[in-house]
Design a protein around this motif. Structure first.
Motif, PDB file in Angstrom:
ATOM      1  N   PRO A   1       0.812  -1.229   0.000  1.00  0.00           N
ATOM      2  CA  PRO A   1       0.000   0.000   0.000  1.00  0.00           C
ATOM      3  C   PRO A   1       0.846   1.281   0.000  1.00  0.00           C
ATOM      4  N   GLU A   2       0.152   2.388  -0.169  1.00  0.00           N
ATOM      5  CA  GLU A   2       0.780   3.707  -0.078  1.00  0.00           C
ATOM      6  C   GLU A   2       1.351   3.920   1.320  1.00  0.00           C
TER       7      GLU A   2
ATOM      8  N   VAL B   1      11.502 -11.960  -6.173  1.00  0.00           N
ATOM      9  CA  VAL B   1      10.198 -11.288  -6.239  1.00  0.00           C
ATOM     10  C   VAL B   1      10.415  -9.803  -6.504  1.00  0.00           C
ATOM     11  N   SER B   2       9.842  -9.284  -7.573  1.00  0.00           N
ATOM     12  CA  SER B   2       9.886  -7.844  -7.831  1.00  0.00           C
ATOM     13  C   SER B   2       8.895  -7.139  -6.910  1.00  0.00           C
ATOM     14  N   VAL B   3       9.181  -5.880  -6.584  1.00  0.00           N
ATOM     15  CA  VAL B   3       8.417  -5.192  -5.533  1.00  0.00           C
ATOM     16  C   VAL B   3       8.069  -3.765  -5.936  1.00  0.00           C
ATOM     17  N   PHE B   4       6.816  -3.381  -5.702  1.00  0.00           N
ATOM     18  CA  PHE B   4       6.379  -1.986  -5.710  1.00  0.00           C
ATOM     19  C   PHE B   4       5.974  -1.657  -4.273  1.00  0.00           C
ATOM     20  N   LEU B   5       6.664  -0.705  -3.659  1.00  0.00           N
ATOM     21  CA  LEU B   5       6.473  -0.431  -2.230  1.00  0.00           C
ATOM     22  C   LEU B   5       6.234   1.046  -1.976  1.00  0.00           C
ATOM     23  N   GLY B   6       5.112   1.368  -1.339  1.00  0.00           N
ATOM     24  CA  GLY B   6       4.855   2.736  -0.923  1.00  0.00           C
ATOM     25  C   GLY B   6       5.620   3.047   0.349  1.00  0.00           C
ATOM     26  N   PHE B   7       6.283   4.226   0.386  1.00  0.00           N
ATOM     27  CA  PHE B   7       7.020   4.588   1.599  1.00  0.00           C
ATOM     28  C   PHE B   7       7.088   6.102   1.764  1.00  0.00           C
TER      29      PHE B   7
ATOM     30  N   SER C   1       6.218   8.370  -1.612  1.00  0.00           N
ATOM     31  CA  SER C   1       6.974   7.820  -2.733  1.00  0.00           C
ATOM     32  C   SER C   1       6.678   6.349  -2.996  1.00  0.00           C
ATOM     33  N   LEU C   2       7.033   5.937  -4.211  1.00  0.00           N
ATOM     34  CA  LEU C   2       6.856   4.562  -4.671  1.00  0.00           C
ATOM     35  C   LEU C   2       8.225   4.006  -5.049  1.00  0.00           C
ATOM     36  N   LEU C   3       8.663   2.999  -4.303  1.00  0.00           N
ATOM     37  CA  LEU C   3       9.928   2.325  -4.539  1.00  0.00           C
ATOM     38  C   LEU C   3       9.689   1.169  -5.505  1.00  0.00           C
ATOM     39  N   LYS C   4      10.458   1.143  -6.604  1.00  0.00           N
ATOM     40  CA  LYS C   4      10.263   0.132  -7.644  1.00  0.00           C
ATOM     41  C   LYS C   4      11.521  -0.724  -7.757  1.00  0.00           C
ATOM     42  N   ILE C   5      11.345  -2.041  -7.574  1.00  0.00           N
ATOM     43  CA  ILE C   5      12.477  -2.963  -7.540  1.00  0.00           C
ATOM     44  C   ILE C   5      12.217  -4.128  -8.476  1.00  0.00           C
ATOM     45  N   ASP C   6      13.199  -4.460  -9.313  1.00  0.00           N
ATOM     46  CA  ASP C   6      13.140  -5.656 -10.142  1.00  0.00           C
ATOM     47  C   ASP C   6      13.963  -6.755  -9.470  1.00  0.00           C
ATOM     48  N   ALA C   7      13.414  -7.960  -9.454  1.00  0.00           N
ATOM     49  CA  ALA C   7      14.074  -9.068  -8.768  1.00  0.00           C
ATOM     50  C   ALA C   7      15.470  -9.327  -9.317  1.00  0.00           C
ATOM     51  N   LYS C   8      15.699  -9.067 -10.610  1.00  0.00           N
ATOM     52  CA  LYS C   8      16.993  -9.317 -11.234  1.00  0.00           C
ATOM     53  C   LYS C   8      17.831  -8.051 -11.361  1.00  0.00           C
ATOM     54  N   GLU C   9      17.196  -6.957 -11.755  1.00  0.00           N
ATOM     55  CA  GLU C   9      17.925  -5.721 -12.049  1.00  0.00           C
ATOM     56  C   GLU C   9      18.179  -4.866 -10.814  1.00  0.00           C
ATOM     57  N   GLY C  10      17.452  -5.121  -9.727  1.00  0.00           N
ATOM     58  CA  GLY C  10      17.609  -4.325  -8.519  1.00  0.00           C
ATOM     59  C   GLY C  10      16.737  -3.088  -8.527  1.00  0.00           C
TER      60      GLY C  10
ATOM     61  N   GLY D   1       3.944   2.307 -22.725  1.00  0.00           N
ATOM     62  CA  GLY D   1       3.618   0.930 -23.082  1.00  0.00           C
ATOM     63  C   GLY D   1       3.024   0.126 -21.956  1.00  0.00           C
ATOM     64  N   GLU D   2       2.430   0.803 -20.988  1.00  0.00           N
ATOM     65  CA  GLU D   2       1.926   0.125 -19.788  1.00  0.00           C
ATOM     66  C   GLU D   2       0.941  -1.000 -20.118  1.00  0.00           C
ATOM     67  N   GLU D   3       1.148  -2.149 -19.476  1.00  0.00           N
ATOM     68  CA  GLU D   3       0.257  -3.306 -19.602  1.00  0.00           C
ATOM     69  C   GLU D   3      -0.374  -3.676 -18.260  1.00  0.00           C
ATOM     70  N   LEU D   4       0.322  -3.356 -17.183  1.00  0.00           N
ATOM     71  CA  LEU D   4      -0.190  -3.547 -15.817  1.00  0.00           C
ATOM     72  C   LEU D   4      -0.054  -2.228 -15.074  1.00  0.00           C
ATOM     73  N   HIS D   5      -1.169  -1.724 -14.577  1.00  0.00           N
ATOM     74  CA  HIS D   5      -1.167  -0.486 -13.799  1.00  0.00           C
ATOM     75  C   HIS D   5      -1.412  -0.828 -12.336  1.00  0.00           C
ATOM     76  N   ILE D   6      -0.530  -0.341 -11.458  1.00  0.00           N
ATOM     77  CA  ILE D   6      -0.668  -0.581 -10.023  1.00  0.00           C
ATOM     78  C   ILE D   6      -0.957   0.744  -9.339  1.00  0.00           C
ATOM     79  N   SER D   7      -2.080   0.796  -8.630  1.00  0.00           N
ATOM     80  CA  SER D   7      -2.414   1.992  -7.854  1.00  0.00           C
ATOM     81  C   SER D   7      -2.309   1.672  -6.371  1.00  0.00           C
ATOM     82  N   LEU D   8      -1.536   2.494  -5.661  1.00  0.00           N
ATOM     83  CA  LEU D   8      -1.304   2.300  -4.232  1.00  0.00           C
ATOM     84  C   LEU D   8      -2.180   3.254  -3.436  1.00  0.00           C
ATOM     85  N   TRP D   9      -2.866   2.717  -2.426  1.00  0.00           N
ATOM     86  CA  TRP D   9      -3.785   3.506  -1.598  1.00  0.00           C
ATOM     87  C   TRP D   9      -3.504   3.219  -0.131  1.00  0.00           C
TER      88      TRP D   9
END
Length: 312
Positions: free
Chosen positions: A40-41, A95-101, A116-125, A182-190
């Motif tokens: 969540p946000e 596991v890739s992560v979208f984290l509200g902080f 803020s929204l922290l965006k992490i790829d499991a492989k790329e960091g 090119g968004e295919e998945l939209h994530i909204s944090l609340w």
């Protein structure tokens, strides 16, 4: 791609304990073979819920000042060791992560907070940090306006993913910026409660012909530390449940796949198929055959104001 919404409680104003909970949740998501996990946000270390329930705008109020200072202390800087811990956990568990902080400004701006929204790829960091463009109403007493520095999408596990925080999802140009990526998945944090997202989750799915995941948290007065300045006052006024969840998922054709999950605590998962995105774009592609770039033009100013560069 298997996605999950972490509809859970932060350890409010306790940064180390909340980060430990984030890592434990990443571990749980890995055990369920989740590719992308969203929180969540303002999950680290909690949403500033007291602002709209107390006289937060009273000038020079010592209780409000104390509450803000404690909230600031429980926040994270974007380049902190705590962020690195989460990045390493995402990599270790795959596991890739979208984290509200709550992001604390760096250098001479350390007295300022961003949602803020922290965006992490499991492989790329670490992929980047998006700062919420405009705090809503009373939130402006706590958070500064963000910027478009990370108003972009990322390729994660073969899916183009974008995200926005709370009511910036209602900003048409912000949504269009992500569609243009090119968004295919939209994530909204609340922060929590499905009512605050009513209408926009499904509208985003149909407008962008994207999968639209809405992530909400849980919070009750029992989660608030006893020594927080306004706890006794708010309990005396009858406040109890602050956020009751309501995470949901809508398919690219506007069909509700997961209805708002009110009261449920834990991971809410679903495996999405990107092919459904493109099946639905035959009729409407908002940045493709149904766009008029000869008429409309969106310019995005993506610079980040770095206060540290004021001093040479």
């Amino acid at each position: 791609m298997k996605i999950a919404a972490a509809q859970i409680r932060p350890v409010w104003l306790n940064k180390p304990a909340t980060i430990a909970k984030v890592i434990d949740t990443i571990r749980q998501a890995a055990s369920e073979k989740v590719d992308l996990l969203a929180f969540p946000e303002a999950f680290v270390s909690g949403y500033p819920f007291w602002l709209c329930r107390t006289d937060a705008a009273s000038f020079g109020n010592p209780m409000q000042s104390n509450a803000y200072a404690r909230f600031l202390e429980a926040s994270m800087e974007a380049d902190s060791p705590e962020v690195q811990q989460i990045v390493e956990a995402a990599r270790d568990y795959g596991v890739s992560v979208f984290l509200g902080f709550n992001e604390r400004g760096s250098s001479i701006g350390r007295g300022t907070l961003y949602c803020s929204l922290l965006k992490i790829d499991a492989k790329e960091g670490l992929l980047g940090v998006h700062r919420k463009l405009m705090p809503t109403h009373d939130e402006r007493l706590c958070w500064a306006p963000g910027d478009a520095h990370q108003l972009r999408t990322h390729r994660i596990a073969g899916v183009q993913v974008g995200g926005l925080c709370c009511w910036e999802n209602w900003m048409p140009m912000a949504r269009f910026a992500l569609y243009s990526g090119g968004e295919e998945l939209h994530i909204s944090l609340w922060p929590g409660n499905a009512a605050v997202a009513e209408g926009i989750v499904g509208a985003t799915a149909r407008e962008g012909r994207v999968w639209s995941l809405s992530v909400h948290g849980l919070l009750s007065m029992s989660d608030i530390p006893d020594d927080f300045p306004f706890k006794a006052e708010l309990i005396a006024q009858g406040h109890d449940v602050i956020f009751n969840g309501g995470s949901s998922l809508v398919a690219p054709d506007g069909t509700t796949v997961i209805a708002p999950a009110v009261g449920l605590e834990g991971l809410i998962t679903h495996t999405i198929d990107v092919q459904e995105v493109y099946e639905n774009r035959q009729l409407f592609d908002v940045t493709g055959h149904y766009h008029r770039p000869d008429i409309f033009d969106l310019r995005i100013r993506g610079e980040r104001f770095d206060t540290g560069k004021l001093w040479r």
